[in-house]
Design an enzyme around this catalytic site. Structure first.
Site, PDB file in Angstrom:
ATOM      1  N   SER A  12      96.283  58.264   4.018  1.00  0.00           N
ATOM      2  CA  SER A  12      97.748  57.501   3.723  1.00  0.00           C
ATOM      3  C   SER A  12      98.768  57.909   4.455  1.00  0.00           C
ATOM      4  O   SER A  12      99.417  57.041   4.944  1.00  0.00           O
ATOM      5  CB  SER A  12      98.029  57.900   2.009  1.00  0.00           C
ATOM      6  OG  SER A  12      97.638  59.166   1.990  1.00  0.00           O
ATOM      7  N   TRP A  13      98.721  58.963   5.314  1.00  0.00           N
ATOM      8  CA  TRP A  13      99.712  59.371   6.215  1.00  0.00           C
ATOM      9  C   TRP A  13      99.629  58.676   7.647  1.00  0.00           C
ATOM     10  O   TRP A  13     100.256  58.196   8.130  1.00  0.00           O
ATOM     11  CB  TRP A  13      99.752  60.948   6.307  1.00  0.00           C
ATOM     12  CG  TRP A  13     101.143  61.117   6.965  1.00  0.00           C
ATOM     13  CD1 TRP A  13     101.278  62.517   7.955  1.00  0.00           C
ATOM     14  CD2 TRP A  13     102.433  61.053   6.864  1.00  0.00           C
ATOM     15  NE1 TRP A  13     102.503  62.603   8.197  1.00  0.00           N
ATOM     16  CE2 TRP A  13     103.226  61.875   7.634  1.00  0.00           C
ATOM     17  CE3 TRP A  13     103.070  59.996   6.094  1.00  0.00           C
ATOM     18  CZ2 TRP A  13     104.605  61.424   7.716  1.00  0.00           C
ATOM     19  CZ3 TRP A  13     104.502  59.795   6.179  1.00  0.00           C
ATOM     20  CH2 TRP A  13     105.188  60.595   6.976  1.00  0.00           C
ATOM     21  N   ALA A 142     103.941  59.849   2.335  1.00  0.00           N
ATOM     22  CA  ALA A 142     103.811  58.349   2.796  1.00  0.00           C
ATOM     23  C   ALA A 142     104.072  57.405   1.664  1.00  0.00           C
ATOM     24  O   ALA A 142     104.496  56.388   2.091  1.00  0.00           O
ATOM     25  CB  ALA A 142     102.125  58.541   2.837  1.00  0.00           C
ATOM     26  N   LYS A 192     104.310  75.543   2.421  1.00  0.00           N
ATOM     27  CA  LYS A 192     104.812  75.048   1.185  1.00  0.00           C
ATOM     28  C   LYS A 192     104.055  74.648  -0.149  1.00  0.00           C
ATOM     29  O   LYS A 192     104.288  74.498  -1.187  1.00  0.00           O
ATOM     30  CB  LYS A 192     105.936  73.985   1.417  1.00  0.00           C
ATOM     31  CG  LYS A 192     105.443  72.948   2.289  1.00  0.00           C
ATOM     32  CD  LYS A 192     104.918  72.035   1.844  1.00  0.00           C
ATOM     33  CE  LYS A 192     104.177  70.864   2.733  1.00  0.00           C
ATOM     34  NZ  LYS A 192     103.637  69.737   2.136  1.00  0.00           N
ATOM     35  N   SER A 255     103.335  64.429  -5.199  1.00  0.00           N
ATOM     36  CA  SER A 255     102.646  65.914  -4.521  1.00  0.00           C
ATOM     37  C   SER A 255     101.350  66.029  -5.306  1.00  0.00           C
ATOM     38  O   SER A 255     101.267  66.524  -6.466  1.00  0.00           O
ATOM     39  CB  SER A 255     103.454  67.180  -4.694  1.00  0.00           C
ATOM     40  OG  SER A 255     102.746  68.124  -4.287  1.00  0.00           O
ATOM     41  N   ARG A 256      99.949  66.029  -4.366  1.00  0.00           N
ATOM     42  CA  ARG A 256      99.004  66.593  -4.830  1.00  0.00           C
ATOM     43  C   ARG A 256      98.682  67.963  -5.328  1.00  0.00           C
ATOM     44  O   ARG A 256      98.080  68.061  -6.075  1.00  0.00           O
ATOM     45  CB  ARG A 256      97.684  66.100  -3.930  1.00  0.00           C
ATOM     46  CG  ARG A 256      98.072  64.639  -3.166  1.00  0.00           C
ATOM     47  CD  ARG A 256      97.056  64.567  -1.969  1.00  0.00           C
ATOM     48  NE  ARG A 256      97.617  63.265  -1.494  1.00  0.00           N
ATOM     49  CZ  ARG A 256      97.073  63.062  -0.201  1.00  0.00           C
ATOM     50  NH1 ARG A 256      96.128  63.781   0.310  1.00  0.00           N
ATOM     51  NH2 ARG A 256      97.404  61.833   0.442  1.00  0.00           N
ATOM     52  N   ASN A 257      99.288  68.728  -4.348  1.00  0.00           N
ATOM     53  CA  ASN A 257      99.158  70.045  -4.714  1.00  0.00           C
ATOM     54  C   ASN A 257     100.092  70.419  -5.985  1.00  0.00           C
ATOM     55  O   ASN A 257      99.456  71.288  -6.627  1.00  0.00           O
ATOM     56  CB  ASN A 257      99.783  70.961  -3.274  1.00  0.00           C
ATOM     57  CG  ASN A 257      98.863  70.813  -2.426  1.00  0.00           C
ATOM     58  OD1 ASN A 257      97.818  71.265  -2.194  1.00  0.00           O
ATOM     59  ND2 ASN A 257      99.396  69.963  -1.326  1.00  0.00           N
ATOM     60  N   GLU A 282      95.720  70.149   0.161  1.00  0.00           N
ATOM     61  CA  GLU A 282      95.329  71.486   1.353  1.00  0.00           C
ATOM     62  C   GLU A 282      95.796  72.560   0.891  1.00  0.00           C
ATOM     63  O   GLU A 282      95.374  73.431   1.515  1.00  0.00           O
ATOM     64  CB  GLU A 282      96.204  70.637   2.307  1.00  0.00           C
ATOM     65  CG  GLU A 282      95.225  69.649   3.391  1.00  0.00           C
ATOM     66  CD  GLU A 282      96.201  69.009   4.360  1.00  0.00           C
ATOM     67  OE1 GLU A 282      97.372  68.667   4.229  1.00  0.00           O
ATOM     68  OE2 GLU A 282      95.528  68.939   5.561  1.00  0.00           O
TER      69      GLU A 282
HETATM   70  N1  LIG Z   1     100.097  61.855   2.413  1.00  0.00           N
HETATM   71  C1  LIG Z   1     101.346  62.149   2.969  1.00  0.00           C
HETATM   72  O1  LIG Z   1     102.224  61.677   2.267  1.00  0.00           O
HETATM   73  C2  LIG Z   1     101.437  63.040   4.275  1.00  0.00           C
HETATM   74  C3  LIG Z   1     102.732  63.552   4.646  1.00  0.00           C
HETATM   75  C4  LIG Z   1     103.026  64.286   5.499  1.00  0.00           C
HETATM   76  C5  LIG Z   1     101.605  65.103   6.020  1.00  0.00           C
HETATM   77  N2  LIG Z   1     100.508  64.891   5.524  1.00  0.00           N
HETATM   78  C6  LIG Z   1      99.499  65.353   6.061  1.00  0.00           C
HETATM   79  O2  LIG Z   1      98.667  64.442   6.973  1.00  0.00           O
HETATM   80  C7  LIG Z   1      97.383  64.927   7.049  1.00  0.00           C
HETATM   81  C8  LIG Z   1      96.292  63.600   6.410  1.00  0.00           C
HETATM   82  O3  LIG Z   1      96.716  63.370   5.040  1.00  0.00           O
HETATM   83  P1  LIG Z   1      96.518  62.158   4.166  1.00  0.00           P
HETATM   84  O4  LIG Z   1      97.389  62.128   3.081  1.00  0.00           O
HETATM   85  O5  LIG Z   1      96.535  60.971   5.217  1.00  0.00           O
HETATM   86  O6  LIG Z   1      94.855  62.323   3.924  1.00  0.00           O
HETATM   87  P2  LIG Z   1      94.175  61.284   2.623  1.00  0.00           P
HETATM   88  O7  LIG Z   1      93.755  62.265   1.508  1.00  0.00           O
HETATM   89  O8  LIG Z   1      94.987  60.017   2.295  1.00  0.00           O
HETATM   90  O9  LIG Z   1      92.952  60.822   3.454  1.00  0.00           O
HETATM   91  C9  LIG Z   1      91.779  61.485   3.621  1.00  0.00           C
HETATM   92  C10 LIG Z   1      91.263  61.111   5.118  1.00  0.00           C
HETATM   93  O10 LIG Z   1      90.364  62.326   5.432  1.00  0.00           O
HETATM   94  C11 LIG Z   1      89.596  61.388   6.227  1.00  0.00           C
HETATM   95  N3  LIG Z   1      88.283  62.306   6.395  1.00  0.00           N
HETATM   96  C12 LIG Z   1      87.087  62.480   5.500  1.00  0.00           C
HETATM   97  N4  LIG Z   1      86.226  63.224   5.997  1.00  0.00           N
HETATM   98  C13 LIG Z   1      86.654  63.442   7.578  1.00  0.00           C
HETATM   99  C14 LIG Z   1      86.005  64.272   8.637  1.00  0.00           C
HETATM  100  N5  LIG Z   1      84.855  64.697   8.269  1.00  0.00           N
HETATM  101  N6  LIG Z   1      86.583  63.892   9.871  1.00  0.00           N
HETATM  102  C15 LIG Z   1      87.909  63.301   9.886  1.00  0.00           C
HETATM  103  N7  LIG Z   1      88.603  62.735   8.825  1.00  0.00           N
HETATM  104  C16 LIG Z   1      87.729  62.699   7.587  1.00  0.00           C
HETATM  105  C17 LIG Z   1      89.316  60.239   5.366  1.00  0.00           C
HETATM  106  O11 LIG Z   1      88.638  59.097   6.097  1.00  0.00           O
HETATM  107  C18 LIG Z   1      90.928  59.749   5.143  1.00  0.00           C
HETATM  108  O12 LIG Z   1      91.475  59.144   6.368  1.00  0.00           O
HETATM  109  C19 LIG Z   1      97.099  66.176   6.022  1.00  0.00           C
HETATM  110  O13 LIG Z   1      97.018  67.284   6.829  1.00  0.00           O
HETATM  111  C20 LIG Z   1      98.600  66.066   5.362  1.00  0.00           C
HETATM  112  O14 LIG Z   1      99.135  67.444   5.169  1.00  0.00           O
HETATM  113  C21 LIG Z   1     100.252  63.889   4.736  1.00  0.00           C
END
Ligand SMILES: NC(=O)c1ccc[n+]([C@@H]2O[C@H](COP(=O)([O-])OP(=O)(O)OC[C@H]3O[C@@H](n4cnc5c(N)ncnc54)[C@H](O)[C@@H]3O)[C@@H](O)[C@H]2O)c1
Length: 344
Positions: A12-13, A142, A192, A255-257, A282
């Site tokens: 998603s991010w 996101a 956090k 927030s998932r956490n 996470e």
């Molecule tokens: N979602 C948000 O709003 C947000 C905001 C700021 C920061 N973040 C950070 O961004 C990062 C990604 O979060 P997200 O929300 O996009 O994740 P997500 O939960 O939406 O997606 C999980 C991702 O992990 C990938 N994945 C699974 N197994 C994998 C592997 N072995 N190797 C590489 N990729 C693999 C999946 O294909 C998918 O793209 C995290 O560290 C999160 O803390 C997220």
């Protein structure tokens, strides 16, 4: 090398940031690990987990890491933190990383066992990237960024990288501030999540805003103490990547956490709670890293200790809350003497 920006991680991010960059007129390639998800992003321009995404038509999507990083001037690393090491191992293996490329790390976590921040994991995998990694962090769900909700984040790193990142991302509705304190920015963004689990547990227990405000404030105190032990600047934690992200993560319905904590507060075990989640929380892994980091730095951090016991030792949220509230009360600034954090 051209003007290409490679977004590594189509969750998603990553997809949201790729879309934002596409709208900013950047030349963007988005790499997604799961082939079916990459195909969906390519064909339908959206994600099952985030149907509000309408990926900008200019964003090129691929499942081929070699193609994604080849010739890129900047790589945005945005896979969940547990996959950062494996992803950079794979990037190294492609042999396609340009000499002048720099990395913007947007993943939030501290690696288990090594206790390294994400920028350190990246440099450990590809040592030639030393001095070429910066972090992008802050209160930025996101689900809201994709709707163009005004958001402010911070880019931190060495030299001119924060400004370069600011130039790439900044828009009226996605304001990028800069900082030179990458340690503080990365630690704030990662830690956090532990307090979001704690606040979620309060929701699960049916408690109120007072308790959550207390956990957030005393949590910030713990974050500053870990940060200062790691040579971060205390003021960074009052900024977007510290207090800002703490507020949004602890209180938001996105927030998932916080959601995971709510399930723990309702009496589910970690395994049961994770079984009900579709996306990565996470904070679970970060709690373990923070617990180990605190011990390494000889810090007694009661909220981290209790969340660790709830997640990893099966202690109930109710018992943890009782033990936190039965601690002797002290001065609020007990651990900050002469402006410095003191060991416990
Ligand atoms: N979602 C948000 O709003 C947000 C905001 C700021 C920061 N973040 C950070 O961004 C990062 C990604 O979060 P997200 O929300 O996009 O994740 P997500 O939960 O939406 O997606 C999980 C991702 O992990 C990938 N994945 C699974 N197994 C994998 C592997 N072995 N190797 C590489 N990729 C693999 C999946 O294909 C998918 O793209 C995290 O560290 C999160 O803390 C997220």
């Amino acid at each position: 090398m051209n003007d290409k920006i490679s977004v590594v991680g189509g969750g998603s991010w990553g997809s949201t940031l790729a879309d934002l960059l596409g709208r900013n007129g950047q030349n963007v390639t988005l790499w997604e690990f799961v082939p079916q998800v990459a195909a969906q992003l390519n064909d339908k321009r959206t994600l099952a987990v985030m149907p509000e995404l309408n990926l900008h038509p200019g964003v090129h999507v691929t499942n081929d890491l070699s193609e994604a990083v080849s010739g890129a001037r900047a790589i945005l690393s945005v896979v969940p933190s547990e996959f950062v090491r494996g992803t950079f191992k794979a990037i190294k293996k492609t042999g396609k990383l340009s000499d002048g490329a720099f990395i913007i790390s947007a993943s939030k976590g501290v690696e288990n066992d090594s206790l390294l921040r994400m920028s350190e994991v990246i440099v450990q995998e590809i040592p030639s990237l030393a001095g070429k990694v910066c972090a992008l962090s802050g209160p930025s769900h996101a689900e809201e960024v994709v709707r163009g909700v005004p958001t402010a984040v911070v880019s931190a790193g060495p030299g001119k990288l924060p400004e370069q990142t600011q130039d790439i991302f900044n828009t009226d509705n996605f304001r990028v501030y800069t900082s030179s304190d990458m340690t503080g920015v990365e630690l704030g963004g990662a830690l956090k999540n532990i307090y979001a689990i704690a606040c979620g547990a309060c929701d699960g227990l049916g408690l109120g805003d007072n308790t959550k405000a207390a956990l957030m404030t005393r949590g910030l105190n713990e974050i500053v103490r870990i940060g200062m032990a790691q040579r971060a600047q205390a003021m960074t934690f009052l900024g977007l990547s510290g207090m800002g992200d703490l507020i949004v993560t602890c209180l938001s319905r996105h927030s998932r956490n916080r959601l995971l904590g709510e399930k723990i507060g309702k009496g589910l075990s970690l395994k049961e709670a994770l079984g009900e989640m579709t996306m990565v929380a996470e904070g679970v892994r970060t709690t373990k890293s923070a617990f180990d980091l605190a011990r390494k730095c000889q810090l007694d951090l009661p909220i981290i200790n209790e969340i660790y016991r709830c997640l990893y030792e099966g202690k109930s949220a109710k018992d943890s809350l009782r033990d936190l509230t039965h601690r002797p009360v002290t001065s609020e600034t007990e651990h900050f003497k002469g402006g410095e954090a003191q060991p416990s």
